[in-house]
Design a protein around this motif. Structure first.
Motif, PDB file in Angstrom:
ATOM      1  N   MET A   1       0.829  -1.189   0.000  1.00 63.08           N
ATOM      2  CA  MET A   1       0.000   0.000   0.000  1.00 63.08           C
ATOM      3  C   MET A   1       0.874   1.254   0.000  1.00 63.08           C
ATOM      4  O   MET A   1       0.585   2.195  -0.708  1.00 63.08           O
ATOM      5  CB  MET A   1      -0.924  -0.010   1.217  1.00 63.08           C
ATOM      6  N   GLY A   2       1.917   1.216   0.809  1.00 65.14           N
ATOM      7  CA  GLY A   2       2.793   2.378   0.904  1.00 65.14           C
ATOM      8  C   GLY A   2       3.395   2.772  -0.430  1.00 65.14           C
ATOM      9  O   GLY A   2       3.441   3.952  -0.774  1.00 65.14           O
ATOM     10  N   LYS A   3       3.853   1.777  -1.196  1.00 63.44           N
ATOM     11  CA  LYS A   3       4.437   2.072  -2.509  1.00 63.44           C
ATOM     12  C   LYS A   3       3.420   2.754  -3.418  1.00 63.44           C
ATOM     13  O   LYS A   3       3.739   3.723  -4.105  1.00 63.44           O
ATOM     14  CB  LYS A   3       4.925   0.791  -3.184  1.00 63.44           C
ATOM     15  N   ALA A   4       2.207   2.248  -3.432  1.00 62.68           N
ATOM     16  CA  ALA A   4       1.176   2.817  -4.302  1.00 62.68           C
ATOM     17  C   ALA A   4       0.856   4.253  -3.900  1.00 62.68           C
ATOM     18  O   ALA A   4       0.710   5.131  -4.759  1.00 62.68           O
ATOM     19  CB  ALA A   4      -0.085   1.955  -4.266  1.00 62.68           C
ATOM     20  N   ILE A   5       0.774   4.508  -2.621  1.00 60.32           N
ATOM     21  CA  ILE A   5       0.474   5.863  -2.151  1.00 60.32           C
ATOM     22  C   ILE A   5       1.628   6.812  -2.469  1.00 60.32           C
ATOM     23  O   ILE A   5       1.404   7.929  -2.943  1.00 60.32           O
ATOM     24  CB  ILE A   5       0.127   5.842  -0.652  1.00 60.32           C
ATOM     25  N   VAL A   6       2.854   6.377  -2.242  1.00 63.98           N
ATOM     26  CA  VAL A   6       4.007   7.234  -2.563  1.00 63.98           C
ATOM     27  C   VAL A   6       4.042   7.544  -4.057  1.00 63.98           C
ATOM     28  O   VAL A   6       4.306   8.680  -4.457  1.00 63.98           O
ATOM     29  CB  VAL A   6       5.329   6.585  -2.084  1.00 63.98           C
ATOM     30  N   VAL A   7       3.746   6.578  -4.904  1.00 68.32           N
ATOM     31  CA  VAL A   7       3.709   6.816  -6.352  1.00 68.32           C
ATOM     32  C   VAL A   7       2.632   7.841  -6.701  1.00 68.32           C
ATOM     33  O   VAL A   7       2.860   8.738  -7.523  1.00 68.32           O
ATOM     34  CB  VAL A   7       3.498   5.487  -7.121  1.00 68.32           C
ATOM     35  N   LEU A   8       1.466   7.744  -6.082  1.00 69.88           N
ATOM     36  CA  LEU A   8       0.400   8.704  -6.379  1.00 69.88           C
ATOM     37  C   LEU A   8       0.770  10.121  -5.952  1.00 69.88           C
ATOM     38  O   LEU A   8       0.371  11.093  -6.597  1.00 69.88           O
ATOM     39  CB  LEU A   8      -0.920   8.274  -5.724  1.00 69.88           C
ATOM     40  N   VAL A   9       1.559  10.239  -4.908  1.00 70.34           N
ATOM     41  CA  VAL A   9       2.016  11.561  -4.474  1.00 70.34           C
ATOM     42  C   VAL A   9       3.185  12.038  -5.331  1.00 70.34           C
ATOM     43  O   VAL A   9       3.155  13.143  -5.883  1.00 70.34           O
ATOM     44  CB  VAL A   9       2.431  11.554  -2.982  1.00 70.34           C
ATOM     45  N   ALA A  10       4.212  11.215  -5.473  1.00 70.40           N
ATOM     46  CA  ALA A  10       5.455  11.637  -6.122  1.00 70.40           C
ATOM     47  C   ALA A  10       5.335  11.784  -7.637  1.00 70.40           C
ATOM     48  O   ALA A  10       5.986  12.649  -8.218  1.00 70.40           O
ATOM     49  CB  ALA A  10       6.580  10.661  -5.781  1.00 70.40           C
ATOM     50  N   ILE A  11       4.524  10.975  -8.281  1.00 69.12           N
ATOM     51  CA  ILE A  11       4.397  11.049  -9.740  1.00 69.12           C
ATOM     52  C   ILE A  11       3.174  11.845 -10.162  1.00 69.12           C
ATOM     53  O   ILE A  11       3.236  12.668 -11.066  1.00 69.12           O
ATOM     54  CB  ILE A  11       4.349   9.637 -10.368  1.00 69.12           C
ATOM     55  N   HIS A  12       2.056  11.618  -9.458  1.00 63.74           N
ATOM     56  CA  HIS A  12       0.798  12.227  -9.893  1.00 63.74           C
ATOM     57  C   HIS A  12       0.367  13.400  -9.023  1.00 63.74           C
ATOM     58  O   HIS A  12      -0.686  13.996  -9.273  1.00 63.74           O
ATOM     59  CB  HIS A  12      -0.296  11.162  -9.953  1.00 63.74           C
ATOM     60  N   ALA A  13       1.176  13.748  -8.025  1.00 60.12           N
ATOM     61  CA  ALA A  13       0.954  14.917  -7.171  1.00 60.12           C
ATOM     62  C   ALA A  13      -0.426  14.948  -6.539  1.00 60.12           C
ATOM     63  O   ALA A  13      -1.073  15.982  -6.474  1.00 60.12           O
ATOM     64  CB  ALA A  13       1.230  16.212  -7.951  1.00 60.12           C
ATOM     65  N   ARG A  14      -0.869  13.816  -6.047  1.00 61.17           N
ATOM     66  CA  ARG A  14      -2.171  13.749  -5.386  1.00 61.17           C
ATOM     67  C   ARG A  14      -2.007  14.071  -3.915  1.00 61.17           C
ATOM     68  O   ARG A  14      -0.973  13.775  -3.304  1.00 61.17           O
ATOM     69  CB  ARG A  14      -2.818  12.368  -5.537  1.00 61.17           C
ATOM     70  N   GLY A  15      -3.035  14.631  -3.317  1.00 61.57           N
ATOM     71  CA  GLY A  15      -3.020  14.988  -1.906  1.00 61.57           C
ATOM     72  C   GLY A  15      -3.594  13.885  -1.034  1.00 61.57           C
ATOM     73  O   GLY A  15      -4.229  12.942  -1.513  1.00 61.57           O
ATOM     74  N   ALA A  16      -3.411  14.035   0.265  1.00 61.12           N
ATOM     75  CA  ALA A  16      -3.827  13.017   1.232  1.00 61.12           C
ATOM     76  C   ALA A  16      -5.326  12.733   1.174  1.00 61.12           C
ATOM     77  O   ALA A  16      -5.739  11.575   1.135  1.00 61.12           O
ATOM     78  CB  ALA A  16      -3.436  13.447   2.645  1.00 61.12           C
ATOM     79  N   THR A  17      -6.134  13.761   1.180  1.00 60.09           N
ATOM     80  CA  THR A  17      -7.582  13.552   1.185  1.00 60.09           C
ATOM     81  C   THR A  17      -8.030  12.865  -0.091  1.00 60.09           C
ATOM     82  O   THR A  17      -8.843  11.938  -0.053  1.00 60.09           O
ATOM     83  CB  THR A  17      -8.318  14.894   1.372  1.00 60.09           C
ATOM     84  N   GLU A  18      -7.475  13.291  -1.218  1.00 66.74           N
ATOM     85  CA  GLU A  18      -7.811  12.646  -2.493  1.00 66.74           C
ATOM     86  C   GLU A  18      -7.474  11.156  -2.447  1.00 66.74           C
ATOM     87  O   GLU A  18      -8.293  10.319  -2.818  1.00 66.74           O
ATOM     88  CB  GLU A  18      -7.014  13.267  -3.646  1.00 66.74           C
TER      89      GLU A  18
END
Length: 156
Positions: A1-18
């Motif tokens: 799960m952590g890898k997927a969340i980090v990718v969504l933040v680092a590559i796709h610039a998504r925020g926590a709530t999103e």
């Protein structure tokens, strides 16, 4: 799960709530798309190969751990997997992922906006890629290219 969340933040610039509120139904791996919501708006992310792989790996792990979970959210934890109200993962669980790796998610997100802004001088591109406002796009473009912006092009 952590890898997927980090990718969504680092590559796709998504925020926590999103991220915390993404539903399983928002992910369309066949078409390579993920819908995220911010406020009342929806933004479609076109998934790259890395994101698709880590999300697929997470789905396999999610179903291995909690095969009978009815929680509609993509990201769940031991606490939320079988909660009948189907809550998203907690903010604490989200933050714990980043405590392990070091950088703050807001810093990764800002760095991603700035990195893309270095590659373009087009605010529309940033708005389309990240689903951000014109003001936010201009802020990052002005930081990346300070010399050409004497007047805000969106105000001309």
């Amino acid at each position: 799960m952590g890898k997927a969340i980090v990718v969504l933040v680092a590559i796709h610039a998504r925020g926590a709530t999103e991220i915390r509120h993404i539903l399983l139904s928002d992910l369309d791996r066949t078409r390579g798309r993920l819908v995220v919501r911010r406020g009342g708006r929806r933004h479609t992310i076109i998934l790259d190969e890395l994101t698709t792989v880590v999300l697929t790996d997470w789905l396999r792990e999610r179903w291995r751990r909690w095969p009978h979970s009815t929680n509609p959210h993509l990201f769940i934890t031991q606490m939320t997997a079988h909660d009948p109200s189907g809550p998203p993962m907690s903010q604490y669980a989200y933050q714990r992922i980043f405590r392990k790796i070091g950088p703050q998610p807001s810093k990764l997100r800002s760095d991603r906006f700035l990195d893309e802004a270095h590659e373009t001088e087009d605010p529309i591109h940033l708005m389309r890629v990240f689903g951000i406002s014109d003001a936010t796009a201009m802020k990052y473009l002005q930081a990346a290219h300070p010399h050409p912006f004497k007047q805000d092009p969106t105000q001309a």
